[in-house]
Design a protein around this motif. Structure first.
Motif, PDB file in Angstrom:
ATOM      1  N   LYS A 177      -8.750  14.777   1.972  1.00 56.39           N
ATOM      2  CA  LYS A 177      -9.635  13.926   2.768  1.00 56.39           C
ATOM      3  C   LYS A 177      -8.819  13.014   3.689  1.00 56.39           C
ATOM      4  O   LYS A 177      -7.612  12.844   3.511  1.00 56.39           O
ATOM      5  CB  LYS A 177     -10.512  13.079   1.846  1.00 56.39           C
ATOM      6  N   ALA A 194       1.262   4.890   0.687  1.00 58.01           N
ATOM      7  CA  ALA A 194       0.638   6.026   1.356  1.00 58.01           C
ATOM      8  C   ALA A 194       1.012   7.343   0.681  1.00 58.01           C
ATOM      9  O   ALA A 194       0.242   8.303   0.708  1.00 58.01           O
ATOM     10  CB  ALA A 194       1.046   6.057   2.824  1.00 58.01           C
ATOM     11  N   GLU A 249      -4.307  13.700  -2.592  1.00 55.27           N
ATOM     12  CA  GLU A 249      -5.421  12.792  -2.867  1.00 55.27           C
ATOM     13  C   GLU A 249      -4.856  11.416  -3.187  1.00 55.27           C
ATOM     14  O   GLU A 249      -4.059  11.267  -4.120  1.00 55.27           O
ATOM     15  CB  GLU A 249      -6.257  13.313  -4.037  1.00 55.27           C
ATOM     16  N   TYR A 250      -5.242  10.434  -2.390  1.00 54.94           N
ATOM     17  CA  TYR A 250      -4.770   9.050  -2.563  1.00 54.94           C
ATOM     18  C   TYR A 250      -3.246   8.964  -2.631  1.00 54.94           C
ATOM     19  O   TYR A 250      -2.671   8.204  -3.398  1.00 54.94           O
ATOM     20  CB  TYR A 250      -5.381   8.424  -3.817  1.00 54.94           C
ATOM     21  N   GLY A 251      -2.568   9.765  -1.810  1.00 53.75           N
ATOM     22  CA  GLY A 251      -1.115   9.699  -1.705  1.00 53.75           C
ATOM     23  C   GLY A 251      -0.351  10.465  -2.759  1.00 53.75           C
ATOM     24  O   GLY A 251       0.881  10.451  -2.761  1.00 53.75           O
ATOM     25  N   SER A 252      -1.041  11.153  -3.647  1.00 51.46           N
ATOM     26  CA  SER A 252      -0.391  11.929  -4.706  1.00 51.46           C
ATOM     27  C   SER A 252      -0.764  13.400  -4.580  1.00 51.46           C
ATOM     28  O   SER A 252      -1.791  13.746  -3.989  1.00 51.46           O
ATOM     29  CB  SER A 252      -0.807  11.411  -6.090  1.00 51.46           C
ATOM     30  N   PHE A 297       0.856  -1.175   0.000  1.00 51.72           N
ATOM     31  CA  PHE A 297       0.000   0.000   0.000  1.00 51.72           C
ATOM     32  C   PHE A 297       0.898   1.232   0.000  1.00 51.72           C
ATOM     33  O   PHE A 297       1.722   1.408   0.902  1.00 51.72           O
ATOM     34  CB  PHE A 297      -0.911   0.008   1.233  1.00 51.72           C
ATOM     35  N   LYS A 327       3.018   8.712  -3.085  1.00 53.49           N
ATOM     36  CA  LYS A 327       3.503   8.244  -4.378  1.00 53.49           C
ATOM     37  C   LYS A 327       4.192   9.373  -5.137  1.00 53.49           C
ATOM     38  O   LYS A 327       3.559  10.344  -5.539  1.00 53.49           O
ATOM     39  CB  LYS A 327       2.340   7.692  -5.219  1.00 53.49           C
ATOM     40  N   GLY A 354      -7.031   9.889   4.954  1.00 50.70           N
ATOM     41  CA  GLY A 354      -6.394   8.827   4.184  1.00 50.70           C
ATOM     42  C   GLY A 354      -5.684   9.300   2.944  1.00 50.70           C
ATOM     43  O   GLY A 354      -5.169   8.484   2.173  1.00 50.70           O
ATOM     44  N   SER A 355      -5.602  10.612   2.764  1.00 49.87           N
ATOM     45  CA  SER A 355      -4.951  11.133   1.552  1.00 49.87           C
ATOM     46  C   SER A 355      -3.430  11.159   1.652  1.00 49.87           C
ATOM     47  O   SER A 355      -2.739  11.316   0.649  1.00 49.87           O
ATOM     48  CB  SER A 355      -5.468  12.540   1.245  1.00 49.87           C
ATOM     49  N   GLY A 356      -2.886  11.018   2.882  1.00 50.39           N
ATOM     50  CA  GLY A 356      -1.432  10.984   3.047  1.00 50.39           C
ATOM     51  C   GLY A 356      -0.859  12.177   3.789  1.00 50.39           C
ATOM     52  O   GLY A 356       0.364  12.293   3.915  1.00 50.39           O
ATOM     53  N   LYS A 371      -2.402  16.437  -5.884  1.00 51.23           N
ATOM     54  CA  LYS A 371      -3.422  16.806  -6.861  1.00 51.23           C
ATOM     55  C   LYS A 371      -3.218  18.243  -7.333  1.00 51.23           C
ATOM     56  O   LYS A 371      -3.438  18.563  -8.501  1.00 51.23           O
ATOM     57  CB  LYS A 371      -4.817  16.635  -6.269  1.00 51.23           C
TER      58      LYS A 371
END
Length: 244
Positions: free
Chosen positions: A63, A44, A223-226, A42, A46, A65-67, A228
Motif C-alpha cells: 500500500k 520508513a 507493509e509499514y516499512g517491513s 519515523f 525497518k 506508505g509501505s516503504g 511481510k
C-alpha cells in the motif's frame, strides 16, 4: 565470482517527523534557534534484508506508505541507511519520481541533454542517440516546447526514453508507467523485457499486480516499512490479492 548485484543487510531508514504545525520559514527558524522544535522518529524501513542477483526482475508491492519508494531511493543512492549495510554493483538508471532530473523551464530538447548528463551519459553519446530517444518517446512535434507545458504522460515518455537508451546494469521503475496510455505502456514493457533478456536487473514498483506478474520473477511485499513476504511473484501475488 558472485552474481549478487544488490546486497541489503539489516537496513533501516529513519526520518524525523515534526510533531507540531509550523506556519512559515520564519517561525521554523525562531523555534530552531530557541531549540523548541519537536520531532518524532519515523522508521520508513525497518531491518530489511535481501539479495538480488544479476539479471533478476523484482517487483515491490504494498500500500501507499509501505516503504517501496524509500527502498528504491536507498538502492539508487539517493538516501543513506540509518542502520545496516547496502552494496550495489554496476550502473543504475532510476525512474523514481516523475519529473526528477528535468527542468520544467527548459525545452524537451534541452532536458534530454540535462537528464542524460545526470545519468552519466556523455554529450556525444546523447547527440548520437538523440533521434532514437525522440522517436521512442514519440515527441518529435514537441521537442522544442518547454517541459512545463507537457502532460505527466509526455514527461514519463521522455524520462523512460532517456533512461533506457543504453543498457544499464540496474533499471529502477517506480509507478512511471501508471501515467502513460496503454499503447506506450506496452512499448515500455517490451523495452524492459528486451533489457532483461540482455542481463539488466529490474526493480519495478506498480499498483498493478498484473504488471508485476508480467514482468517480475520475484517480489517483495512491504507493509509499514517491513517485509511481510518475499519470494516468487505468483505466490506473493496470490497472498497479496487474497481476501482478508
Amino acid at each position: 565470482m558472485s552474481d549478487v548485484i544488490i546486497d541489503i543487510k539489516n537496513v533501516s531508514v529513519r526520518f524525523n517527523k515534526s510533531t507540531e504545525n509550523i506556519n512559515g520559514l520564519k517561525e521554523y527558524m525562531i523555534k530552531m534557534i530557541k531549540r523548541e522544535l519537536m520531532f518524532q522518529e519515523f522508521f520508513a524501513l525497518k531491518d530489511i534484508s535481501f539479495t538480488v542477483k544479476k539479471g533478476e526482475s523484482w517487483g515491490l508491492i504494498g500500500k501507499n506508505g509501505s516503504g517501496k519508494s524509500t527502498l528504491l531511493k536507498l538502492i539508487a543512492g539517493i538516501i543513506k541507511p540509518y542502520q545496516g549495510n547496502i552494496t550495489v554493483q554496476g550502473s543504475i538508471s532510476p525512474l523514481i519520481e516523475l519529473g526528477a532530473g528535468f527542468d520544467p523551464e527548459l525545452t524537451a530538447r534541452e532536458n534530454i541533454f540535462l537528464n542524460g548528463a545526470l545519468l552519466g551519459y556523455k554529450k556525444n553519446f546523447i547527440t548520437e542517440n538523440f533521434d532514437r530517444i525522440v522517436e521512442f518517446a514519440e515527441l518529435s512535434e514537441f521537442i522544442d516546447v518547454p517541459l512545463k507545458n507537457f502532460s505527466s504522460g509526455m514527461s514519463a515518455r521522455l524520462g523512460f526514453a532517456v533512461a533506457t537508451i543504453t543498457k544499464p546494469d540496474i533499471l529502477i521503475v517506480d509507478e512511471v508507467l501508471a501515467v502513460g496510455d496503454f499503447a506506450f505502456q506496452q512499448k515500455c514493457k517490451n523495452r524492459m523485457e528486451e533489457l532483461l533478456s540482455g542481463g539488466t536487473t529490474l526493480l519495478f514498483v506498480s499498483h498493478s499486480i498484473e504488471q508485476v506478474q508480467e514482468l517480475c520473477q520475484k517480489s517483495i511485499w512491504l507493509e509499514y516499512g517491513s517485509i511481510k513476504a518475499i519470494g516468487d511473484t505468483m505466490s506473493i501475488a496470490q497472498r497479496y490479492t487474497a481476501p482478508n
